[in-house]
Design an enzyme around this catalytic site. Sequence first.
Site, PDB file in Angstrom:
ATOM      1  N   GLU A   1      53.941  41.260  46.580  1.00  0.00           N
ATOM      2  CA  GLU A   1      53.124  40.301  45.843  1.00  0.00           C
ATOM      3  C   GLU A   1      53.897  39.302  44.973  1.00  0.00           C
ATOM      4  OE1 GLU A   1      51.051  43.896  44.462  1.00  0.00           O
ATOM      5  OE2 GLU A   1      49.262  42.649  44.477  1.00  0.00           O
TER       6      GLU A   1
ATOM      7  N   ARG B   1      45.178  44.142  35.336  1.00  0.00           N
ATOM      8  CA  ARG B   1      46.482  43.566  35.711  1.00  0.00           C
ATOM      9  C   ARG B   1      46.639  42.152  35.149  1.00  0.00           C
ATOM     10  NH1 ARG B   1      50.994  44.686  39.093  1.00  0.00           N
ATOM     11  NH2 ARG B   1      50.198  46.774  39.476  1.00  0.00           N
TER      12      ARG B   1
END
Length: 794
Positions: free
Chosen positions: A720, A310
Amino acid sequence: MPTLGQPLPHDSAIEHVRGEAAYIDDLPPLRGELIVDFVGSPIALGNISSIDTLAARAMPGIVLILTAADVPENSTGPVFHDEEVLASKVVQYVGQPVVAVAGETRAAVNAAMKLVRIQIEPLLPVLTIEEALAKKQFIGPTRKIARGDAGLALQSSEYRLTGEFAIGGQEHFYLESQATIAVPGESGAVVIHSSTQHPTEVQSLIGRALKIPYAQVVCICKRMGGGFGGKETQAAQPAILAALVASKTRRPARIVLGHEQDFASTGKRHPYLSRYEVGFTKDGKITALKSEFYSNGGFSADLSLAVMERTLLHGDNAYHIPDVELTGTVCRTNLPSNTAFRGFGGPQGVAAMENVIEEIAAFLKIDSLAVRRLNLYGQAKHNITPYGQVIHHNPLPAILDRLAATCEYAQHYHAVTAFNIKSKTHWKGLALTPVKFGISFTRRTLNQGNALVNVYLDGTVQVSTGGTEMGQGLNIKIRQLVADRLGIAADSVRVMATSTEKNNNTSPTAASTGTDINGAAAVRAADAIRDRLAVVAARHFVLDGLEATPECVDFADGWAFDHRDPSRRIAFVKLVQDAYEKRVDLGARGFFATPGVDFNRETGRGTPFKYFTCGAAFAVVKVDRFTGELAVECVDLLMDLGKMINPAIDRGQVIGGFVQGMGWVTTEALIYNAKGHLLSDSATTYKIPSVTDVPAAFRLDWFDGTDDPNAVCGGKAVGEPPLLLAIAVWAAAKNAIANAAPGRRPTLDLPATGEEMLRRLTAGTTPAEPPEKHLQGATSARPPIGSVPSTAVV
Ligand code: MTE
Ligand code: MOS
């Protein structure tokens, strides 16, 4: 009134305030319940030579003591089985569980733990990324995502800068520490109440460790007192210990880590080191970027490889870079295994990119917003990421422009410049940074969810999904989604505790996908019931002697009605009772698999994300020249969350996420001693933001310019992304350093603690590092003066 879009309070708001919401340790003791704890390794690396538990076993009230040999399958771990339930031969970090102790009372367990003697021959631990690099201690292979030929493009770039950037880790600081109660059942079965984001994994890892079929394990999670990623994998270890004790003693067993024990012995956000080389034009257009990322993975793999993935997928942040090469390597060290933390590696990738932007701006002496705007992903062109995903419906250019206008960027810019000329005590800095966060698990398999919806004869509804509630407001959103489908009030819908008994093979509630996946599955289940009810309702709606077809039936405000003539209607509860009389199934399961996501880890190409959640943040900071203390003066946030299911919850998520991110980039520093003991292991030594750190001028607005058809539940995932907005605060701090000494490299690591700020401010007039190291091919020409705004030139 439509349920979707209502700012309904959190599912447990009242219970939270009244203290009635039960967390694991609030559950009253069960008859015969044992307290479980573990003795952790006192050192970071060593060979176990002996374990003496005789004296501890003799303590009154002690029922069971376990060492590695007592665990049916001692190897464990969420992705690879590279961990041990209890250390057998080697200890690999301070606090690693070696001996588990179960007793009648807390006092007995505490006393017995003191009597456990573990002899360990110490070895020299590896604690930092640099040490691991020197020793070549890595976890998994180096991964790469690239486009074009960055090396070649760098060579032909007008300007080049190279540098190093260190990014700190972060403690989750959930208020409820890791906790499990295990209750033995008949024939070897066990029921687990765990504070976990991933009940299915707790179930399967217990099945593995105890060598019992998964079907013998039920894992239940009512709620967590915060998870933030820290309970995605790491709830399992204590849960296994409790399950072992329960299965061996046939008595319920409770394990609740102490706060400092949890702090010291569980994983955190990964610290990173990035080494980069960037090429750009005199206007600040980036032509090439090479970034090497190294993360401190701790002793085992845990989720480190996915976290690094990520990072690479966010190493571009919001910018189109023609030739780019991002590589990532996970370093193995003797720390607790670092793990998921809100943003999952994304924040580190984005911070590294924003550092590069600030470097370019400082070098060219132009405003960083101009550099950002110039390199921002476009809408029709320059909209393909290094991994090949096309960014559809890109709201970023409009978001940046709108925020720059509404936050009055230009005025702030002048004010900061004027302040810095005048002030003898402080420096100010400002920044406006974009965020583009990819939504979906990058592991395709995990993008699935199932839900169970039961309708009862009074017209009320229960929903169960694999999603877990950790404060983020998943439950109320699911209630709203289901209520909307059935045309009833959210009050009539209850979300039940998450349990592997009702929902199997579920994904963790993570990657911000909780609502997308579980909400969509719940909608499908509700729709199945709605379709059956529509058939029953249609028979009630006779128009001109003809029955209505099910397609004519709509549901709203507690009624089913004929949308051709809404006066023909039947109350939802009556319809349900009628359906029951007619023996229609009033329960359904729904399944959802996110379509269109696919990413090839080997080639580093594909479409890992269903869509992106985008936003931008503006921040002004003020730094004390003599102490380095940093204050955030003003913050302005703008986020695109599509058609929000619940704007009140989303507001809480954005503000909470931002403030949590602000802690990461400013005050939260994990300090270890040379032996690998965490020194900043409590609220007194580890500084999370308090209410006084929140800027007095704090604005949040929604950007509603896009209607992204890729958004799964209309609204976009919010969990997030807002954390990354806080990178604006760090960039503003870096801007303050640049303002303090124009012409000097404004090197700044993250977090920008008071110490770090002071160190950089007082680094003297000579560059902190020899210029050759950093300025290549850039020393000759005097940098041209940038354009926007013209006053940007100091
Ligand atoms: N909000 C609260 N209050 N508590 C939490 O633990 N975890 C965050 C975020 N918001 C968290 C939170 C993290 S790390 C994620 S991945 C998402 O919530 C998970 O929930 P969602 O997918 O339902 O948004
Ligand atoms: Mo969140 S870090 O994906 O649990």
